[in-house]
Design a protein around this motif. Structure first.
Motif, mmCIF file in Angstrom:
data_model
loop_
_atom_site.group_PDB
_atom_site.id
_atom_site.type_symbol
_atom_site.label_atom_id
_atom_site.label_comp_id
_atom_site.label_asym_id
_atom_site.label_seq_id
_atom_site.Cartn_x
_atom_site.Cartn_y
_atom_site.Cartn_z
ATOM 1 N N GLN A 53 -0.820 1.879 2.444
ATOM 2 C CA GLN A 53 -0.862 0.814 3.539
ATOM 3 C C GLN A 53 -2.045 -0.114 3.622
ATOM 4 O OE1 GLN A 53 -0.774 3.879 6.743
ATOM 5 N NE2 GLN A 53 1.085 2.700 7.531
ATOM 6 N N VAL A 54 -3.314 0.299 3.407
ATOM 7 C CA VAL A 54 -4.364 -0.362 3.271
ATOM 8 C C VAL A 54 -4.383 -1.607 2.260
ATOM 9 C CG1 VAL A 54 -6.035 1.081 4.458
ATOM 10 C CG2 VAL A 54 -5.986 1.184 2.100
ATOM 11 N N LEU A 55 -3.671 -1.425 1.174
ATOM 12 C CA LEU A 55 -3.616 -2.389 0.301
ATOM 13 C C LEU A 55 -2.356 -3.307 0.704
ATOM 14 C CD1 LEU A 55 -4.148 -0.200 -3.008
ATOM 15 C CD2 LEU A 55 -5.587 -1.607 -1.847
ATOM 16 N N SER A 56 -1.220 -2.803 1.236
ATOM 17 C CA SER A 56 -0.173 -3.602 1.546
ATOM 18 C C SER A 56 -0.545 -4.655 2.423
ATOM 19 C CB SER A 56 1.099 -2.506 1.873
ATOM 20 O OG SER A 56 2.288 -3.459 2.521
ATOM 21 N N VAL A 57 -1.371 -4.215 3.335
ATOM 22 C CA VAL A 57 -1.671 -5.010 4.448
ATOM 23 C C VAL A 57 -2.345 -6.292 4.191
ATOM 24 C CG1 VAL A 57 -3.685 -4.355 5.431
ATOM 25 C CG2 VAL A 57 -1.835 -5.029 7.008
ATOM 26 N N VAL A 58 -3.016 -6.163 3.018
ATOM 27 C CA VAL A 58 -3.922 -7.313 2.215
ATOM 28 C C VAL A 58 -2.749 -8.436 2.067
ATOM 29 C CG1 VAL A 58 -5.212 -8.202 0.451
ATOM 30 C CG2 VAL A 58 -6.027 -5.991 1.380
ATOM 31 N N THR A 112 -6.793 -26.900 -7.746
ATOM 32 C CA THR A 112 -7.639 -26.960 -6.309
ATOM 33 C C THR A 112 -6.932 -26.877 -5.059
ATOM 34 O OG1 THR A 112 -7.633 -29.525 -6.267
ATOM 35 C CG2 THR A 112 -9.377 -28.564 -7.534
ATOM 36 N N HIS A 113 -5.451 -26.932 -5.101
ATOM 37 C CA HIS A 113 -4.627 -26.721 -4.093
ATOM 38 C C HIS A 113 -4.864 -25.150 -3.615
ATOM 39 C CE1 HIS A 113 -1.221 -26.570 -1.250
ATOM 40 N NE2 HIS A 113 -1.140 -27.997 -1.607
ATOM 41 N N PRO A 114 -4.900 -24.918 -1.900
ATOM 42 C CA PRO A 114 -5.158 -23.827 -1.416
ATOM 43 C C PRO A 114 -4.068 -22.732 -1.881
ATOM 44 C CG PRO A 114 -5.723 -25.376 0.055
ATOM 45 C CD PRO A 114 -5.100 -26.159 -1.166
ATOM 46 N N LEU A 115 -2.910 -23.137 -1.866
ATOM 47 C CA LEU A 115 -1.512 -22.274 -2.068
ATOM 48 C C LEU A 115 -1.806 -21.645 -3.603
ATOM 49 C CD1 LEU A 115 1.348 -24.017 -0.301
ATOM 50 C CD2 LEU A 115 0.160 -22.046 0.284
ATOM 51 N N GLN A 116 -2.630 -22.384 -4.456
ATOM 52 C CA GLN A 116 -2.427 -21.563 -5.767
ATOM 53 C C GLN A 116 -3.198 -20.368 -5.807
ATOM 54 O OE1 GLN A 116 -1.617 -22.249 -8.887
ATOM 55 N NE2 GLN A 116 -0.358 -24.155 -8.612
ATOM 56 N N TRP A 117 -4.507 -20.456 -4.954
ATOM 57 C CA TRP A 117 -5.329 -19.406 -4.843
ATOM 58 C C TRP A 117 -4.515 -18.183 -3.970
ATOM 59 C CZ3 TRP A 117 -10.952 -20.085 -2.829
ATOM 60 C CH2 TRP A 117 -11.860 -18.719 -2.943
ATOM 61 N N LEU A 118 -3.586 -18.481 -2.893
ATOM 62 C CA LEU A 118 -3.017 -17.636 -2.169
ATOM 63 C C LEU A 118 -1.891 -16.984 -3.113
ATOM 64 C CD1 LEU A 118 -2.957 -19.727 1.165
ATOM 65 C CD2 LEU A 118 -4.462 -17.348 0.696
ATOM 66 N N MET A 119 -1.117 -17.707 -3.839
ATOM 67 C CA MET A 119 0.001 -17.278 -4.703
ATOM 68 C C MET A 119 -0.516 -16.290 -5.602
ATOM 69 S SD MET A 119 2.648 -19.382 -7.007
ATOM 70 C CE MET A 119 1.331 -20.386 -7.816
ATOM 71 N N ASP A 120 -1.621 -16.599 -6.333
ATOM 72 C CA ASP A 120 -2.216 -15.507 -7.243
ATOM 73 C C ASP A 120 -2.414 -14.138 -6.318
ATOM 74 O OD1 ASP A 120 -2.023 -17.368 -9.070
ATOM 75 O OD2 ASP A 120 -4.117 -18.108 -9.337
ATOM 76 N N ASP A 121 -3.125 -14.334 -5.065
ATOM 77 C CA ASP A 121 -3.585 -12.989 -4.658
ATOM 78 C C ASP A 121 -2.394 -12.408 -4.296
ATOM 79 O OD1 ASP A 121 -6.203 -13.746 -4.977
ATOM 80 O OD2 ASP A 121 -6.709 -14.311 -2.924
ATOM 81 N N ALA A 122 -1.277 -13.008 -3.757
ATOM 82 C CA ALA A 122 -0.491 -12.357 -3.055
ATOM 83 C C ALA A 122 0.605 -11.634 -4.293
ATOM 84 C CB ALA A 122 0.711 -13.373 -2.423
ATOM 85 N N LEU A 123 0.410 -11.868 -5.424
ATOM 86 C CA LEU A 123 1.246 -11.149 -6.583
ATOM 87 C C LEU A 123 0.453 -9.717 -6.542
ATOM 88 C CD1 LEU A 123 1.868 -14.150 -8.877
ATOM 89 C CD2 LEU A 123 3.547 -13.066 -7.266
ATOM 90 N N HIS A 140 0.549 -2.935 -7.894
ATOM 91 C CA HIS A 140 -0.294 -1.638 -7.676
ATOM 92 C C HIS A 140 0.619 -0.394 -7.666
ATOM 93 C CE1 HIS A 140 -3.001 1.648 -6.252
ATOM 94 N NE2 HIS A 140 -4.008 0.511 -6.295
ATOM 95 N N ALA A 141 0.175 0.518 -8.312
ATOM 96 C CA ALA A 141 0.990 1.782 -8.671
ATOM 97 C C ALA A 141 1.688 2.278 -7.391
ATOM 98 C CB ALA A 141 0.496 2.669 -9.405
ATOM 99 N N PHE A 142 0.923 2.239 -6.080
ATOM 100 C CA PHE A 142 1.183 2.673 -4.744
ATOM 101 C C PHE A 142 2.445 1.952 -4.143
ATOM 102 C CE2 PHE A 142 -2.744 5.155 -3.452
ATOM 103 C CZ PHE A 142 -2.571 6.221 -4.566
ATOM 104 N N LEU A 143 2.480 0.741 -4.614
ATOM 105 C CA LEU A 143 3.359 0.004 -3.916
ATOM 106 C C LEU A 143 4.705 -0.655 -4.931
ATOM 107 C CD1 LEU A 143 0.601 -2.051 -2.065
ATOM 108 C CD2 LEU A 143 2.088 -0.309 -0.868
ATOM 109 N N GLY A 144 4.511 -0.223 -5.967
ATOM 110 C CA GLY A 144 5.594 -0.754 -7.013
ATOM 111 C C GLY A 144 7.239 -0.238 -6.724
ATOM 112 N N PRO A 145 8.026 -0.698 -7.616
ATOM 113 C CA PRO A 145 9.484 -0.588 -7.348
ATOM 114 C C PRO A 145 10.042 0.853 -7.224
ATOM 115 C CG PRO A 145 9.149 -2.209 -9.040
ATOM 116 C CD PRO A 145 7.859 -1.667 -8.689
#
Length: 383
Positions: free
Chosen positions: A229-234, A341-352, A357-362
């Protein structure tokens, strides 16, 4: 047992908001150096993040899971990497499986303890009269640069039913190898840990998710599900940041070609609305089962297998939906997104990252489905 002294300053909503403001100013600094600076970890300690799963008997202030998750989500909406590191304020639930005497020593200097672990690959440790001779190299030790105590994975034995142990070491017993070269969650400092033949007493090892020696409500909440949960909520915080950015930008000026501003375009309004509904729906399920399960624990009932399955399922679902939300926002946001430099580039990388993570995979969807249909979980460590 050791007496602890509460050195934390009084905190409140204003202090938390001030921290978020500082984080917004420093997140580029953290990203460039690939880890969150120790002084900011101390800032989070002052807000209680790293005592949120310290037992009350040792001076901690254990929070209900949903309350802690909301804090991590808000931090992650400013910076996903810092939210990821803050999420390990929950990791002390694992350490509740240590002998009480060991925990008393661990918290002797106060309840604000930052724990980081490089648990895999599990490395062979030679048994000794006192414990284990630990030697090897481990990966993905997120937050290790600011940690007070570090854990590494070693094999289990007959006494652990074959489940691996985690051996605890002080920072001066560990070499941190800075090889974290990634695009997403860059500031998590998920470096490698190297240990050169250090003897760790048996009482300073534990089974992750093992039976707690502390009898307090938080430690009866499913530990491995909480870790998911704590990783997912990130990812939910990152998705929230992407949506807020898209809403603000969409209502702004027209494009460079003179075309209507984004908010005047039906596809943009529709895309934002769909993403908003998806994120809020996934969050609602996620927090609903967190509240429900903790209420069961507080009433004296153990969390059921079905409740654990819903915790795991809602966490994996939130990570998946959040990544899709950010992807949808990027898709409708126009050519500007291609710039580094676009903010969404940073967010897109983080969101993936969280959904990888093994705890949250398919596999978690299959395991949850099996339990909900009264079959055994299909992955180890599901409960």
């Amino acid at each position: 047992m050791a007496q602890t002294q509460d050195t934390r300053a009084e905190t409140g909503p204003v202090d938390f908001e001030d921290m978020l403001t500082e984080l917004a100013e420093r997140r580029t600094e953290f990203r460039e150096q690939s880890y969150v600076s120790s002084d900011f970890i101390d800032r989070l300690k002052g807000l209680g993040i790293y005592r949120a799963s310290t037992p009350a008997m040792f001076g901690g202030d254990p929070l209900p899971p949903a309350e802690f998750l909301e804090q991590v989500e808000r931090i992650s909406a400013v910076d996903g990497s810092t939210g990821w590191g803050a999420s390990f304020g929950s990791a002390l639930v694992y350490l509740a499986a240590l002998p009480l005497e060991t925990q008393a020593e661990l918290y002797a200097d106060g309840p604000d303890v930052c724990f980081a672990g490089g648990l895999f690959p599990v490395q062979r440790a030679e048994p000794t009269d006192r414990g284990f001779l630990v030697n090897g190299r481990w990966k993905f030790a997120s937050g290790c640069m600011g940690a007070d105590i570090l854990g590494v994975g070693i094999p289990g034995d007959d006494s652990t039913a074959g489940k691996p142990r985690t051996a605890l070491l002080r920072p001066d017993q560990v070499e941190i190898i800075r090889d974290w070269d990634v695009s997403g969650m860059r500031a998590t400092g998920s470096f490698d840990l190297s240990v050169d033949h250090v003897e760790v007493p048996r009482e300073w090892t534990f089974i992750r998710g093992g039976a707690p020696t502390v009898d307090e409500p938080l430690y009866r909440y499913p530990a491995l599900a909480y870790a998911a949960q704590v990783l997912s909520v990130v990812s939910a915080g990152v998705a929230r940041a992407a949506l807020d950015h898209a809403i603000t930008v969409g209502a702004g000026r027209s494009g460079v070609t003179g075309a209507p501003k984004l908010a005047d375009r039906a596809y943009y309004r529709t895309g934002i609305a769909e993403a908003e509904a998806a994120l809020r729906s996934a969050r609602a399920y996620f927090y609903e089962v967190a509240h429900e399960t903790y209420e069961s624990v507080l009433s004296g009932d153990p969390a059921s297998e079905r409740q654990n399955a819903h915790l795991r399922l809602s966490a994996s679902n939130l990570a998946r939906v959040s990544a899709k939300v950010v992807g949808q926002v990027v898709e409708i946001s126009g050519t500007g997104v291609i710039y580094n430099t676009h903010p969404l580039q940073w967010l897109m990388d983080d969101a993936l990252v969280p959904q990888q993570h093994a705890f949250l995979g398919p596999a978690m969807f299959d395991a949850a489905g099996a339990v909900l249909m009264n079959q055994p979980a299909t992955v180890p460590g599901f409960a």
